[in-house]
Write an enzyme that holds these catalytic residues in place. Sequence first.
Site, PDB file in Angstrom:
ATOM      1  N   LYS A 102       0.839  -1.197   0.000  1.00 11.72           N
ATOM      2  CA  LYS A 102       0.000   0.000   0.000  1.00 11.72           C
ATOM      3  C   LYS A 102       0.873   1.246   0.000  1.00 11.72           C
ATOM      4  O   LYS A 102       1.560   1.523   0.980  1.00 11.72           O
ATOM      5  CB  LYS A 102      -0.899   0.024   1.246  1.00 11.72           C
ATOM      6  CG  LYS A 102      -1.823   1.229   1.254  1.00 11.72           C
ATOM      7  CD  LYS A 102      -2.373   1.466   2.628  1.00 11.72           C
ATOM      8  CE  LYS A 102      -2.335   2.904   3.066  1.00 11.72           C
ATOM      9  NZ  LYS A 102      -2.243   3.955   2.090  1.00 11.72           N
ATOM     10  N   CYS A 115      13.021  11.767   6.268  1.00 13.76           N
ATOM     11  CA  CYS A 115      13.132  11.359   7.675  1.00 13.76           C
ATOM     12  C   CYS A 115      14.548  11.561   8.190  1.00 13.76           C
ATOM     13  O   CYS A 115      14.764  11.643   9.399  1.00 13.76           O
ATOM     14  CB  CYS A 115      12.716   9.906   7.823  1.00 13.76           C
ATOM     15  SG  CYS A 115      13.629   8.823   6.708  1.00 13.76           S
ATOM     16  N   GLU A 144       8.564  16.106  15.763  1.00 12.96           N
ATOM     17  CA  GLU A 144       8.954  16.060  14.350  1.00 12.96           C
ATOM     18  C   GLU A 144       8.083  17.027  13.547  1.00 12.96           C
ATOM     19  O   GLU A 144       6.858  16.888  13.528  1.00 12.96           O
ATOM     20  CB  GLU A 144       8.778  14.633  13.815  1.00 12.96           C
ATOM     21  CG  GLU A 144       9.325  14.474  12.404  1.00 12.96           C
ATOM     22  CD  GLU A 144       9.072  13.093  11.814  1.00 12.96           C
ATOM     23  OE1 GLU A 144       7.961  12.551  11.983  1.00 12.96           O
ATOM     24  OE2 GLU A 144       9.989  12.570  11.162  1.00 12.96           O
ATOM     25  N   GLU A 191       9.899   1.515  10.496  1.00 12.18           N
ATOM     26  CA  GLU A 191      10.820   2.641  10.259  1.00 12.18           C
ATOM     27  C   GLU A 191      10.014   3.909  10.485  1.00 12.18           C
ATOM     28  O   GLU A 191       9.138   4.234   9.683  1.00 12.18           O
ATOM     29  CB  GLU A 191      11.363   2.605   8.820  1.00 12.18           C
ATOM     30  CG  GLU A 191      12.120   1.347   8.462  1.00 12.18           C
ATOM     31  CD  GLU A 191      13.423   1.196   9.219  1.00 12.18           C
ATOM     32  OE1 GLU A 191      13.937   2.206   9.744  1.00 12.18           O
ATOM     33  OE2 GLU A 191      13.906   0.064   9.317  1.00 12.18           O
TER      34      GLU A 191
HETATM   35  P1  NAD Z   1       1.826   8.008   8.110  1.00 13.30           P
HETATM   36  O1  NAD Z   1       2.181   7.191   9.287  1.00 13.30           O
HETATM   37  O2  NAD Z   1       0.708   8.962   8.228  1.00 13.30           O
HETATM   38  O3  NAD Z   1       1.458   7.065   6.865  1.00 13.30           O
HETATM   39  C1  NAD Z   1       2.338   6.094   6.380  1.00 13.30           C
HETATM   40  C2  NAD Z   1       1.533   5.006   5.700  1.00 13.30           C
HETATM   41  O4  NAD Z   1       0.743   4.335   6.676  1.00 13.30           O
HETATM   42  C3  NAD Z   1       0.562   5.529   4.644  1.00 13.30           C
HETATM   43  O5  NAD Z   1       0.533   4.636   3.561  1.00 13.30           O
HETATM   44  C4  NAD Z   1      -0.754   5.533   5.397  1.00 13.30           C
HETATM   45  O6  NAD Z   1      -1.883   5.439   4.558  1.00 13.30           O
HETATM   46  C5  NAD Z   1      -0.611   4.294   6.262  1.00 13.30           C
HETATM   47  N1  NAD Z   1      -1.472   4.260   7.449  1.00 13.30           N
HETATM   48  C6  NAD Z   1      -2.038   5.298   8.106  1.00 13.30           C
HETATM   49  N2  NAD Z   1      -2.767   4.846   9.145  1.00 13.30           N
HETATM   50  C7  NAD Z   1      -2.632   3.499   9.159  1.00 13.30           C
HETATM   51  C8  NAD Z   1      -3.139   2.470  10.005  1.00 13.30           C
HETATM   52  N3  NAD Z   1      -3.919   2.728  11.040  1.00 13.30           N
HETATM   53  N4  NAD Z   1      -2.779   1.192   9.736  1.00 13.30           N
HETATM   54  C9  NAD Z   1      -1.953   0.908   8.715  1.00 13.30           C
HETATM   55  N5  NAD Z   1      -1.483   1.837   7.863  1.00 13.30           N
HETATM   56  C10 NAD Z   1      -1.803   3.119   8.090  1.00 13.30           C
HETATM   57  O7  NAD Z   1       3.162   8.724   7.669  1.00 13.30           O
HETATM   58  P2  NAD Z   1       3.334   9.797   6.501  1.00 13.30           P
HETATM   59  O8  NAD Z   1       2.763  11.092   6.961  1.00 13.30           O
HETATM   60  O9  NAD Z   1       2.887   9.201   5.223  1.00 13.30           O
HETATM   61  O10 NAD Z   1       4.925   9.904   6.426  1.00 13.30           O
HETATM   62  C11 NAD Z   1       5.683  10.757   7.193  1.00 13.30           C
HETATM   63  C12 NAD Z   1       6.331  10.022   8.337  1.00 13.30           C
HETATM   64  O11 NAD Z   1       7.121   8.938   7.863  1.00 13.30           O
HETATM   65  C13 NAD Z   1       7.278  10.890   9.126  1.00 13.30           C
HETATM   66  O12 NAD Z   1       7.095  10.658  10.495  1.00 13.30           O
HETATM   67  C14 NAD Z   1       8.657  10.393   8.700  1.00 13.30           C
HETATM   68  O13 NAD Z   1       9.688  10.595   9.630  1.00 13.30           O
HETATM   69  C15 NAD Z   1       8.386   8.955   8.503  1.00 13.30           C
HETATM   70  N6  NAD Z   1       9.410   8.340   7.667  1.00 13.30           N
HETATM   71  C16 NAD Z   1      10.311   7.501   8.242  1.00 13.30           C
HETATM   72  C17 NAD Z   1      11.312   6.928   7.476  1.00 13.30           C
HETATM   73  C18 NAD Z   1      12.315   5.984   8.072  1.00 13.30           C
HETATM   74  O14 NAD Z   1      12.988   5.302   7.314  1.00 13.30           O
HETATM   75  N7  NAD Z   1      12.452   5.909   9.375  1.00 13.30           N
HETATM   76  C19 NAD Z   1      11.390   7.227   6.118  1.00 13.30           C
HETATM   77  C20 NAD Z   1      10.455   8.109   5.575  1.00 13.30           C
HETATM   78  C21 NAD Z   1       9.456   8.652   6.352  1.00 13.30           C
END
Ligand code: NAD
Length: 480
Positions: free
Chosen positions: A173, A282, A384, A248
């Site tokens: 997804k 990130c 963040e 992650e």
């Molecule tokens: P998010 O957690 O809102 O969403 C990430 C994914 O999870 C999306 O596909 C979303 O639809 C899905 N999702 C949302 N709710 C869910 C649930 N209840 N169950 C399962 N899936 C669900 O994150 P975002 O806003 O898309 O991304 C930004 C975040 O990602 C920041 O915190 C950033 O630091 C982090 N990030 C971390 C890394 C790493 O490698 N550590 C890399 C890139 C981004």
Amino acid sequence: MEKILNYIGGKLQEPVSGNYLDNVEPATGQVYSLIPDSNKEDVDLAVKAAKQAFPSWSKTTKDERSVILYRISELILANLGELAAAESRDNGKPVSLAKSVDIPRAAHNFRFFATAILHFASESHHMEEGAINYTLKSPIGVAGCISPWNLPLYLFSWKIAPALASGNCVVAKPSEITPMSAYLLSKICIEAGLPIGVLNIVHGLGHKVGASITEHKEIPVISFTGGTTTGAQIAKVAAPMFKKLSLELGGKNPTLIFDDCNYNKMLKTVVRSSFANQGQICLCGSRLLIQSSIYEKFKIDFVREVQKLKVGNPKSPDTNQGALVSKLHMEKVLDYIEIAKTEGGKILCGGNQVDLSKEGLGGYFVEPTVIEGLNMSCRTNQEEIFGPVVTIMPFETEEEAIGLSNATSYGLAASVWTENVSRTNRVADQLHMGIVWVNCWLLRDLRTPFGGVKNSGVGREGGFEALRFFTEPKNICIKY
Ligand code: NAD
């Protein structure tokens, strides 16, 4: 208007509900395509297709899988221009960045794991009692891969490629905020001859599609990249089901600048490590700690260089800063700038939304922002922000810099600037992070373990770590 489709059982399909969500172009603020509003029924279909494909895919030879993954990598590169333009339009990032980093890196991920699997060996342990143990590493089954919006194809492929290479089938997804390049990838997989059902891509909202993947009884392994709160929610659901989990998550990364660094090299890279992709990586450093002897000089030079960054049309080759990914996210970033002011922060540059509506760009642009005068315990320095906002703060000693660096709940990455080898080793050892860059940033060798500690996640991706994650080890002990 273009409709994005799910990729299930080898076919591009409408969502079962027939419902679609708007996909907004961040630079213009206008809807430009439609995203399937999929639900549990679509995920069930995807899992069924993946389960059907698993017996034969898991028994293909490593060579056969390698050839197909390599073909996908080549097709990504063959479509570099189209993919980069799509990624830039969907995400708001400068097309130059998508073309030089995101899309080549997605191709590299497939190429890397296409070859890594050929070298993935299992261990053997000889016993003096007259026995030999060997470890079988078998694919697990249907893997769930959930990814965020900031590096859409880059992070999507970072999960899918090792899962497929090690013989799993996948239900994936992408973020509903940036679905386009995953859709284009599904077309590439069809062209590359990936067998039916091996990879399934279901588009839609996190609480519907993501939650259905997390809760699904037939998905025993989940690789997630995204926010810490979402990660915690996934862990809460998946842990009692004893699923294998890789999380992650977010970061609040420090950049430690010592007065013995190579100053010019540092300055150039720190502008990038602070603001690349509008600060929405990130790994970007958002807390800049500068040794007090060079603080004032750094402040003047850094602000001057940051003010040179051109905020503009992501399509223009000379744009350094594109649009933030969504209106909601822009508002969150602007709110944090207000919070910083109430906490006593002084805005040295930036701080405002940029109005480009005269250029026909009514989207979500924010000036790169530098703030000083805050302590480490305030919200601006603890939470963040994930946008083009950094704080700068002086420190006196190495111990103080290490203490300040470690003083958040996150532990993803740090970058350290010093020419002193002993200091390099001392500091790197004491930073409580998964990744430490010294005199560089975002220099990535895909063989190295990637991931964070504390609230930045659990588990490691990258190289053989990823192949270990997506396989189940079984020890066989033979007495002779
Ligand atoms: P998010 O957690 O809102 O969403 C990430 C994914 O999870 C999306 O596909 C979303 O639809 C899905 N999702 C949302 N709710 C869910 C649930 N209840 N169950 C399962 N899936 C669900 O994150 P975002 O806003 O898309 O991304 C930004 C975040 O990602 C920041 O915190 C950033 O630091 C982090 N990030 C971390 C890394 C790493 O490698 N550590 C890399 C890139 C981004």
